[in-house]
Design a protein around this motif. Structure first.
Motif, PDB file in Angstrom:
ATOM      1  N   LEU A 193      23.019  55.764  53.258  1.00  0.00           N
ATOM      2  CA  LEU A 193      24.076  56.441  52.503  1.00  0.00           C
ATOM      3  C   LEU A 193      24.150  55.920  51.071  1.00  0.00           C
ATOM      4  CD1 LEU A 193      26.447  58.431  52.480  1.00  0.00           C
ATOM      5  CD2 LEU A 193      27.912  56.561  53.313  1.00  0.00           C
ATOM      6  N   LEU A 194      23.973  54.613  50.902  1.00  0.00           N
ATOM      7  CA  LEU A 194      24.002  54.036  49.549  1.00  0.00           C
ATOM      8  C   LEU A 194      22.857  54.587  48.700  1.00  0.00           C
ATOM      9  CD1 LEU A 194      24.888  50.291  50.302  1.00  0.00           C
ATOM     10  CD2 LEU A 194      26.353  52.036  49.274  1.00  0.00           C
ATOM     11  N   PHE A 195      21.660  54.680  49.286  1.00  0.00           N
ATOM     12  CA  PHE A 195      20.537  55.287  48.554  1.00  0.00           C
ATOM     13  C   PHE A 195      20.847  56.733  48.190  1.00  0.00           C
ATOM     14  CE2 PHE A 195      17.511  52.006  50.448  1.00  0.00           C
ATOM     15  CZ  PHE A 195      17.205  51.445  49.216  1.00  0.00           C
ATOM     16  N   LEU A 196      21.445  57.473  49.110  1.00  0.00           N
ATOM     17  CA  LEU A 196      21.773  58.878  48.858  1.00  0.00           C
ATOM     18  C   LEU A 196      22.824  59.007  47.753  1.00  0.00           C
ATOM     19  CD1 LEU A 196      21.352  61.825  49.691  1.00  0.00           C
ATOM     20  CD2 LEU A 196      23.194  61.517  51.378  1.00  0.00           C
ATOM     21  N   LEU A 197      23.817  58.115  47.751  1.00  0.00           N
ATOM     22  CA  LEU A 197      24.844  58.141  46.708  1.00  0.00           C
ATOM     23  C   LEU A 197      24.250  57.838  45.331  1.00  0.00           C
ATOM     24  CD1 LEU A 197      27.847  56.372  48.499  1.00  0.00           C
ATOM     25  CD2 LEU A 197      27.626  58.802  47.900  1.00  0.00           C
ATOM     26  N   ILE A 198      23.291  56.914  45.287  1.00  0.00           N
ATOM     27  CA  ILE A 198      22.617  56.606  44.005  1.00  0.00           C
ATOM     28  C   ILE A 198      21.893  57.837  43.497  1.00  0.00           C
ATOM     29  CG2 ILE A 198      20.735  55.280  42.976  1.00  0.00           C
ATOM     30  CD1 ILE A 198      21.565  52.944  44.800  1.00  0.00           C
ATOM     31  N   GLU A 199      21.185  58.529  44.386  1.00  0.00           N
ATOM     32  CA  GLU A 199      20.473  59.740  43.983  1.00  0.00           C
ATOM     33  C   GLU A 199      21.453  60.820  43.519  1.00  0.00           C
ATOM     34  OE1 GLU A 199      16.904  62.616  45.656  1.00  0.00           O
ATOM     35  OE2 GLU A 199      18.296  61.685  47.084  1.00  0.00           O
ATOM     36  N   ALA A 200      22.538  61.014  44.262  1.00  0.00           N
ATOM     37  CA  ALA A 200      23.517  62.037  43.899  1.00  0.00           C
ATOM     38  C   ALA A 200      24.166  61.726  42.549  1.00  0.00           C
ATOM     39  CB  ALA A 200      24.584  62.148  44.982  1.00  0.00           C
ATOM     40  N   ALA A 201      24.500  60.416  42.325  1.00  0.00           N
ATOM     41  CA  ALA A 201      25.124  60.025  41.059  1.00  0.00           C
ATOM     42  C   ALA A 201      24.175  60.266  39.889  1.00  0.00           C
ATOM     43  CB  ALA A 201      25.531  58.552  41.123  1.00  0.00           C
ATOM     44  N   TYR A 202      22.894  59.991  40.086  1.00  0.00           N
ATOM     45  CA  TYR A 202      21.923  60.209  39.014  1.00  0.00           C
ATOM     46  C   TYR A 202      21.767  61.701  38.705  1.00  0.00           C
ATOM     47  CZ  TYR A 202      17.493  60.372  36.512  1.00  0.00           C
ATOM     48  OH  TYR A 202      16.519  60.624  35.579  1.00  0.00           O
ATOM     49  N   ILE A 203      21.707  62.521  39.743  1.00  0.00           N
ATOM     50  CA  ILE A 203      21.570  63.966  39.533  1.00  0.00           C
ATOM     51  C   ILE A 203      22.794  64.524  38.793  1.00  0.00           C
ATOM     52  CG2 ILE A 203      21.464  66.203  40.697  1.00  0.00           C
ATOM     53  CD1 ILE A 203      19.797  64.820  42.889  1.00  0.00           C
ATOM     54  N   VAL A 204      23.993  64.095  39.208  1.00  0.00           N
ATOM     55  CA  VAL A 204      25.216  64.550  38.536  1.00  0.00           C
ATOM     56  C   VAL A 204      25.227  64.098  37.086  1.00  0.00           C
ATOM     57  CG1 VAL A 204      27.735  64.294  38.480  1.00  0.00           C
ATOM     58  CG2 VAL A 204      26.566  64.672  40.654  1.00  0.00           C
ATOM     59  N   TYR A 205      24.825  62.839  36.847  1.00  0.00           N
ATOM     60  CA  TYR A 205      24.781  62.311  35.478  1.00  0.00           C
ATOM     61  C   TYR A 205      23.826  63.123  34.612  1.00  0.00           C
ATOM     62  CZ  TYR A 205      23.434  59.273  31.607  1.00  0.00           C
ATOM     63  OH  TYR A 205      23.131  58.789  30.348  1.00  0.00           O
ATOM     64  N   MET A 206      22.642  63.415  35.136  1.00  0.00           N
ATOM     65  CA  MET A 206      21.665  64.163  34.347  1.00  0.00           C
ATOM     66  C   MET A 206      22.139  65.588  34.077  1.00  0.00           C
ATOM     67  SD  MET A 206      19.242  62.167  33.457  1.00  0.00           S
ATOM     68  CE  MET A 206      18.045  63.383  32.876  1.00  0.00           C
ATOM     69  N   ILE A 207      22.757  66.223  35.038  1.00  0.00           N
ATOM     70  CA  ILE A 207      23.203  67.611  34.855  1.00  0.00           C
ATOM     71  C   ILE A 207      24.355  67.697  33.857  1.00  0.00           C
ATOM     72  CG2 ILE A 207      24.285  69.581  36.009  1.00  0.00           C
ATOM     73  CD1 ILE A 207      22.688  68.851  38.511  1.00  0.00           C
ATOM     74  N   THR A 208      25.305  66.789  33.984  1.00  0.00           N
ATOM     75  CA  THR A 208      26.525  66.876  33.168  1.00  0.00           C
ATOM     76  C   THR A 208      26.408  66.201  31.813  1.00  0.00           C
ATOM     77  OG1 THR A 208      27.410  64.876  34.207  1.00  0.00           O
ATOM     78  CG2 THR A 208      27.969  67.006  35.220  1.00  0.00           C
ATOM     79  N   PHE A 209      25.480  65.243  31.666  1.00  0.00           N
ATOM     80  CA  PHE A 209      25.474  64.451  30.433  1.00  0.00           C
ATOM     81  C   PHE A 209      24.062  64.146  29.933  1.00  0.00           C
ATOM     82  CE2 PHE A 209      25.800  60.469  28.017  1.00  0.00           C
ATOM     83  CZ  PHE A 209      26.861  60.757  27.171  1.00  0.00           C
ATOM     84  N   GLY A 210      23.259  63.495  30.742  1.00  0.00           N
ATOM     85  CA  GLY A 210      21.981  62.957  30.290  1.00  0.00           C
ATOM     86  C   GLY A 210      21.003  63.996  29.790  1.00  0.00           C
ATOM     87  N   SER A 211      20.890  65.132  30.487  1.00  0.00           N
ATOM     88  CA  SER A 211      19.897  66.143  30.108  1.00  0.00           C
ATOM     89  C   SER A 211      20.167  66.724  28.728  1.00  0.00           C
ATOM     90  CB  SER A 211      19.875  67.265  31.148  1.00  0.00           C
ATOM     91  OG  SER A 211      21.152  67.879  31.242  1.00  0.00           O
ATOM     92  N   VAL A 212      21.445  66.780  28.324  1.00  0.00           N
ATOM     93  CA  VAL A 212      21.800  67.317  26.999  1.00  0.00           C
ATOM     94  C   VAL A 212      21.162  66.480  25.904  1.00  0.00           C
ATOM     95  CG1 VAL A 212      23.714  67.822  25.432  1.00  0.00           C
ATOM     96  CG2 VAL A 212      23.965  68.245  27.891  1.00  0.00           C
ATOM     97  N   TYR A 213      21.242  65.162  26.049  1.00  0.00           N
ATOM     98  CA  TYR A 213      20.727  64.279  24.996  1.00  0.00           C
ATOM     99  C   TYR A 213      19.222  64.067  25.112  1.00  0.00           C
ATOM    100  CZ  TYR A 213      25.585  63.404  23.879  1.00  0.00           C
ATOM    101  OH  TYR A 213      26.896  63.569  23.505  1.00  0.00           O
ATOM    102  N   ILE A 214      18.693  64.082  26.333  1.00  0.00           N
ATOM    103  CA  ILE A 214      17.242  63.962  26.482  1.00  0.00           C
ATOM    104  C   ILE A 214      16.536  65.175  25.887  1.00  0.00           C
ATOM    105  CG2 ILE A 214      15.410  64.105  28.223  1.00  0.00           C
ATOM    106  CD1 ILE A 214      16.320  61.309  27.781  1.00  0.00           C
ATOM    107  N   SER A 215      17.122  66.362  26.038  1.00  0.00           N
ATOM    108  CA  SER A 215      16.504  67.578  25.505  1.00  0.00           C
ATOM    109  C   SER A 215      16.438  67.557  23.979  1.00  0.00           C
ATOM    110  CB  SER A 215      17.278  68.812  25.980  1.00  0.00           C
ATOM    111  OG  SER A 215      18.612  68.798  25.471  1.00  0.00           O
ATOM    112  N   LYS A 216      17.355  66.827  23.343  1.00  0.00           N
ATOM    113  CA  LYS A 216      17.371  66.750  21.877  1.00  0.00           C
ATOM    114  C   LYS A 216      16.746  65.467  21.351  1.00  0.00           C
ATOM    115  CE  LYS A 216      21.657  69.473  21.540  1.00  0.00           C
ATOM    116  NZ  LYS A 216      23.054  69.485  21.048  1.00  0.00           N
ATOM    117  N   PHE A 217      16.267  64.611  22.255  1.00  0.00           N
ATOM    118  CA  PHE A 217      15.754  63.303  21.845  1.00  0.00           C
ATOM    119  C   PHE A 217      14.523  63.428  20.949  1.00  0.00           C
ATOM    120  CE2 PHE A 217      13.625  59.192  22.585  1.00  0.00           C
ATOM    121  CZ  PHE A 217      14.675  58.336  22.294  1.00  0.00           C
ATOM    122  N   GLY A 218      13.717  64.436  21.173  1.00  0.00           N
ATOM    123  CA  GLY A 218      12.491  64.598  20.386  1.00  0.00           C
ATOM    124  C   GLY A 218      12.740  64.982  18.946  1.00  0.00           C
TER     125      GLY A 218
END
Length: 497
Positions: free
Chosen positions: A87-112
């Motif tokens: 469950l802890l491994f699954l929560l880490i994966e879920a937290a990372y996916i939520v982070y990337m969708i809501t926040f991280g992907s916006v800045y990674i897409s503009k990083f270049g």
């Protein structure tokens, strides 16, 4: 040269021979250093390749649950009874996916590009209004943070696949599969080092490594006026910043200033290190000499000077050295002598002044360090030397100095590097003065580190400051590694044991 020929040389000839040997061996030692560096990166690449190979092997040999854990983290552990760990491994994966969708992907897409839309007053629906554009600074910062978080997630992801394959093997062999309680207990026993180091490593990563990566990347951008966020965008420009740092064309150019300050920084570091060391050792020898009375008093007086905060001493000396109002010039005037502008008149006078003042600041530290070492040199060595006819000078050159250099070589190296980055003495005493139109945002007593500070705080040339910081680090790291590995302290640790 044979040893019998070497021992017959006088001290000056030996010093010349050692200097000649050092520089003649320097290319070979540099080659060894870069070979060692190359082997490090070679082993790093091979290690990464080995990890990928094992990653593939685990998938090929894994059962359905282990293969599923490559997509759904924790599936392999949960299928073997380790529900909490899965469950802890699954929560880490879920937290990372939520982070990337809501926040991280916006800045990674503009990083270049570090942003394409500038803010400011623009025509919107027939009228001017303030429009928020891309913030290159935040894109770079959050982009770096996202990359670091992704690397951390990959570490947990690989750990998940290893754990899934390990419990699969344990079950196949009929062995006991550890429970979550047993795993926690292990972190208080055989894995206790991980428990102790986890929080410090996390803090180092957040407050040291992340800002360091951010600073390094700034050197590869054009982040300086007029490209200052958030009102304007800055972009990547590769190695152009480093080329501009070495560009000596024009009057007060970056390249000319960099060369002048590099020369002075090296001269300053040599004098500030070795004058303090030699004079501090001489004073310590005088205090420890037989027949000297009130030894404790003399040592206490020097300790008191160390107890006064360095910045207080430097600020007081700055006021005492002022041209018309300083105590020293007032005394000279009362004696009928000409006043001396110690700081703002001549570059040579100002540089000599900071070296002399640094003696007052630095010698007490050397006395404290060398006193303890001198007291531990066996007295019978001096008695034997005296019986053999050696005088004080020869005893110093043959016994005291070799012993001191052997013990304090690491201290000398760190002191030398510290003096290259000695911000306090220069900034508080002269603030880089005297200034010159031939130098870009610097004075003749500025070190590279104080110039870096001025580029950041005064002219906001952040990319130049970052590039200079990287160059200083490379030079300091290279000098430290090469010099230490050439010393007897590293080659023959048991020589004075």
């Amino acid at each position: 040269m044979k040893y019998i020929d070497y021992v017959q040389l006088n001290p000056l000839q030996r010093a010349g021979y050692k200097i000649k040997t050092f520089f003649s061996n320097l290319p070979k030692n540099l080659a060894k250093f870069f070979v060692m560096l190359g082997n490090f990166f070679k082993n790093l690449v091979l290690g990464i390749g080995h990890s990928f190979a094992n990653y593939g092997k685990r998938f090929a040999k894994g059962d359905w649950a282990t293969k599923l854990s490559y997509i759904v983290m924790g599936a392999g552990n949960a299928s073997k009874g380790q529900f909490i760990k899965g469950l802890l491994f699954l929560l880490i994966e879920a937290a990372y996916i939520v982070y990337m969708i809501t926040f991280g992907s916006v800045y990674i897409s503009k990083f270049g590009t570090l942003g394409t839309e500038e803010g400011g007053f623009k025509m919107v629906n027939g009228r001017f209004q303030n429009v928020d554009g891309d913030n290159s600074m935040l894109i770079l910062l959050y982009g770096v943070m996202t990359i670091v978080i992704t690397i951390i997630f990959l570490v947990f992801y690989i750990a998940n696949t290893k754990s899934a394959y390990m419990v699969q093997q344990l079950k196949a062999e009929g062995k006991h599969i550890p429970t979550f309680k047993e795993d926690l207990k292990a972190f208080g026993d055989e894995k206790f080092h991980i428990t102790l180091l986890s929080f410090p490593c996390l803090m180092i990563g957040v407050f040291s490594i992340l800002p360091l990566i951010f600073m390094i990347l700034i050197a590869f951008t054009n982040y300086r006026p007029p490209n200052l966020a958030p009102n304007a965008l800055f972009t990547w420009q590769g190695l152009k910043t480093f080329a501009e740092v070495f560009d000596s064309k024009g009057g007060a150019s970056m390249g000319h200033t960099f060369l002048v300050l590099t020369e002075w920084t090296i001269v300053w570091a040599i004098f500030a290190t070795f004058l303090n060391y030699i004079m501090g050792m001489i004073v310590a020898l005088m205090i420890n000499k037989k027949g000297i009375k009130l030894k404790s008093l003399w040592r206490t007086l020097f300790v008191v000077t160390v107890a006064v905060p360095q910045f207080v001493t430097l600020l007081v000396m700055n006021q005492m050295l002022q041209l018309n109002t300083g105590a020293i010039n007032i005394i000279l005037q009362n004696l009928g002598m000409q006043q001396i502008d110690f700081i703002n008149d001549s570059a040579l006078v100002a540089r000599i002044t900071v070296i002399v003042i640094n003696l007052w600041v630095g010698i007490p530290y050397t006395i404290l360090i060398t006193t303890g070492i001198l007291m531990n040199i066996p007295a019978d060595l001096y008695e034997s030397a005296t019986i053999d006819g050696a005088g004080p000078v020869k005893s110093f050159m043959k016994i005291t100095l070799p012993y001191m250099l052997f013990v304090t070589t690491p201290y000398l190296i760190t002191t030398f590097i510290g003096n290259i980055n000695n911000f306090n003495v220069i900034y508080l005493l002269t603030n880089g003065a005297p200034t010159s139109e031939d130098l870009y945002q610097a004075g003749f007593t500025d070190l590279l580190v104080t110039w870096l500070f001025k580029l950041t705080m005064s002219s906001q040339d952040y990319n130049y400051a970052a590039a200079i910081g990287i160059l200083v680090f490379i030079v300091c790291a290279t000098l430290s590694l090469i010099t230490f590995n050439l010393t007897k302290s590293a080659k023959d640790e048991e020589a004075f044991s």
